[in-house]
Design a protein around this motif. Structure first.
Motif, PDB file in Angstrom:
ATOM      1  N   PHE A   1      -9.149  71.866 -25.427  1.00 43.23           N
ATOM      2  CA  PHE A   1      -7.899  71.148 -26.188  1.00 43.23           C
ATOM      3  C   PHE A   1      -8.118  70.606 -27.349  1.00 43.23           C
ATOM      4  O   PHE A   1      -7.219  70.246 -28.112  1.00 43.23           O
ATOM      5  CB  PHE A   1      -6.845  70.045 -25.267  1.00 43.23           C
TER       6      PHE A   1
ATOM      7  N   HIS B   1      -1.837  70.250 -26.264  1.00 40.50           N
ATOM      8  CA  HIS B   1      -2.838  70.469 -24.929  1.00 40.50           C
ATOM      9  C   HIS B   1      -3.017  71.901 -24.994  1.00 40.50           C
ATOM     10  O   HIS B   1      -4.066  72.678 -24.844  1.00 40.50           O
ATOM     11  CB  HIS B   1      -1.685  70.354 -23.519  1.00 40.50           C
TER      12      HIS B   1
ATOM     13  N   PHE C   1       2.465  74.356 -21.308  1.00 40.42           N
ATOM     14  CA  PHE C   1       2.126  72.649 -21.373  1.00 40.42           C
ATOM     15  C   PHE C   1       3.678  72.646 -22.042  1.00 40.42           C
ATOM     16  O   PHE C   1       3.518  70.848 -22.069  1.00 40.42           O
ATOM     17  CB  PHE C   1       1.348  73.412 -22.926  1.00 40.42           C
TER      18      PHE C   1
ATOM     19  N   HIS D   1      -4.784  59.319 -19.399  1.00 33.98           N
ATOM     20  CA  HIS D   1      -5.223  59.653 -20.944  1.00 33.98           C
ATOM     21  C   HIS D   1      -4.319  58.318 -21.930  1.00 33.98           C
ATOM     22  O   HIS D   1      -3.726  58.799 -22.972  1.00 33.98           O
ATOM     23  CB  HIS D   1      -4.694  61.071 -21.388  1.00 33.98           C
TER      24      HIS D   1
ATOM     25  N   TYR E   1     -10.901  69.436 -20.993  1.00 33.69           N
ATOM     26  CA  TYR E   1     -10.193  69.412 -21.991  1.00 33.69           C
ATOM     27  C   TYR E   1     -10.603  70.029 -23.245  1.00 33.69           C
ATOM     28  O   TYR E   1     -10.407  69.056 -24.288  1.00 33.69           O
ATOM     29  CB  TYR E   1      -9.994  67.428 -22.335  1.00 33.69           C
TER      30      TYR E   1
END
Length: 482
Positions: A482, A326, A332, A286, A479
């Motif tokens: 998020f 996240h 997390f 990422h 994702y």
């Protein structure tokens, strides 16, 4: 609208035809089409949240103009904080309201005080964490005078809402993407073909690897008390490749789709599971988020310029905030803190920049030292992913305790073992292809270009066949939450 859906398979060719056959002579018309297409793409989930994107666009565009006209330092800081508060205010409300409320109630209950506050049924807008950071980078860069603010509202709207990377990145910097909206795009055949290769490989990662791994990861994590250590370790392995195939696959499709329209997005994954230490892993995983935190948080905090205490403090701040970015769950935060602990020995011994280049560069096989380092880094990463996937910290601890039980070295017993073996073979195929392509920017886009045309076509057709053969239950991209 999911990339791996019939809706997108219809949407993309329509936009492509309109873009290159009807709007190719007019730059503003091309940008306007991108804005309209992006709003349709995003509104496919819930059109009500389009107002957030529009509002954020108007606010940051206006603040950019205001910053260009203002030289007073205090007023410039005020404009900057207005952008930060608006963007992070939306993000905080939609993503973290219930998290903070629930923890506040729990804290007061611990001291015997009962708070009567009700949670709100807040729906998290898809991609809000991504486009919020993207618009913030624009305002910060304008404030730092690293970027001249745009006066083209359509171009800026297209930059904020660009549909290929709108909902799950890469998080593009205005300094890279925004200028591309000022330049007239011409169709480039080779660029488009590279884009299609990357879309194909991204679809393989998502549909074949991630979605099939999800079936087993969900089974083991949701029923962890029913399996022994070897089965739970296998479940963690499946999730490790699920999240990689899911997220890097999305990034590949996003970057490939952008190339179809003449745009170049930054690389977001650089074969992270071939990393030789945790520091290298975070330079390869990422990338757009890691570099965002580095440039806009870590360096302003002092980075590594201070003493040991400051270095350790800044490292934990970055990793914990990254974890909290996240999701609104203690899992997390623990995941972020655990990665900080992994990183700490490298930082304290000044070895966090030891592995910069590509592993086994110029060679087919890695050295025994590299293999050992890659394996140990990979195992640490698997254990950290348990916290990322678990529903709670207790769930993660129970899962890890189950892994390190007496049954760790037993033969795992579970349903669909034949299919699991097939998925493991496909993971092996993924590893081989990415290892062979690890010295190129994205992997597949250069792989096989020197092969005979018939062999190259057979290779790509084989990937297409695998996608159709192993298409399973459609899974939403991880994702998106998020």
């Amino acid at each position: 609208m999911l990339f791996n859906s019939i809706d997108f398979a219809i949407f993309l060719p329509i936009v492509f035809i309109l873009y290159w056959f009807f709007c190719h002579k007019n730059l503003k018309l091309q940008n306007l089409l991108i804005v309209v297409a992006s709003y349709v793409f995003y509104g496919w989930w819930d059109w009500r949240f389009l107002s957030l994107i529009v509002f954020s666009t108007v606010v940051d565009y206006s603040i950019g103009i205001a910053l260009s006209r203002e030289e007073n330092k205090k007023k410039r800081i005020l404009f900057l904080w207005l952008s930060i508060m608006v963007n992070l205010g939306f993000l905080g409300f939609f993503k973290y309201y219930n998290f903070f409320l629930d923890n506040l109630i729990t804290a007061f209950t611990f001291f015997g005080i009962k708070l009567h506050a009700s949670s709100l049924k807040v729906i998290l807008p898809v991609g809000i964490s991504f486009y919020t950071f993207q618009t913030l980078s624009y305002t910060i860069d304008v404030y730092r005078k690293k970027l001249t603010p745009t006066k083209d509202f359509i171009a800026f709207s297209a930059f904020v809402s660009f549909f290929p990377q709108l909902v799950a990145g890469p998080i593009e910097r205005a300094t890279n993407l925004l200028p591309q909206f000022y330049t007239k795009r011409k169709f480039e055949y080779n660029k488009a073909v590279d884009g299609l290769r990357q879309i194909l490989w991204g679809m393989f990662k998502k549909v074949v690897i991630a979605d099939n791994c999800a079936e087993f990861a969900n089974e083991f994590f949701n029923n962890h008390t029913e399996y022994g250590g070897s089965g739970l370790l296998l479940g963690a392995l499946f999730f490790t490749f699920q999240i990689y195939g899911d997220f890097s696959g999305y990034s590949d499709i996003a970057i490939g789709t952008s190339r179809l329209f003449g745009f170049n997005l930054k690389q977001n994954f650089a074969f992270p599971y071939f990393s030789r230490d945790i520091a290298e892993f975070w330079r390869r995983w990422h990338i757009s988020l890691s570099t965002w935190f580095r440039d806009y948080l870590y360096i302003p905090l002092g980075g590594s310029r201070g003493g040991t205490t400051m270095k350790v403090r800044n490292t934990f701040i970055i990793f914990i905030i990254s974890g909290f970015w996240h999701g609104a769950n203690w899992t997390f935060i623990v995941w972020g803190a655990l990665n900080a602990f992994y990183f700490l020995p490298l930082l304290l011994t000044n070895k966090n920049r030891s592995n910069i280049g590509t592993v086994a560069e110029g060679r087919l096989l890695a050295s025994s030292k590299d293999i050992l380092n890659i394996t140990s880094t990979f195992l640490l990463t698997i254990l950290a992913w348990v916290f990322f996937r678990a529903d709670s910290v207790n769930h993660a601890l129970e899962y890890l305790a189950g892994i390190f039980s007496n049954s760790l070295f037993s033969v795992p017993s579970f349903e669909n073992r034949a299919h699991a073996a097939e998925v493991l073979i496909l993971i092996g195929f993924l590893i081989i292809i990415e290892w062979l392509g690890r010295e190129s920017q994205y992997g597949l886009e250069k792989l096989g270009l020197n092969w005979k045309r018939s062999l190259r076509i057979a290779f790509y057709l084989g990937i297409v066949c695998l996608i159709f053969l192993f298409v399973g239950k459609e899974q939403e991209f991880i994702y998106f939450q998020f």
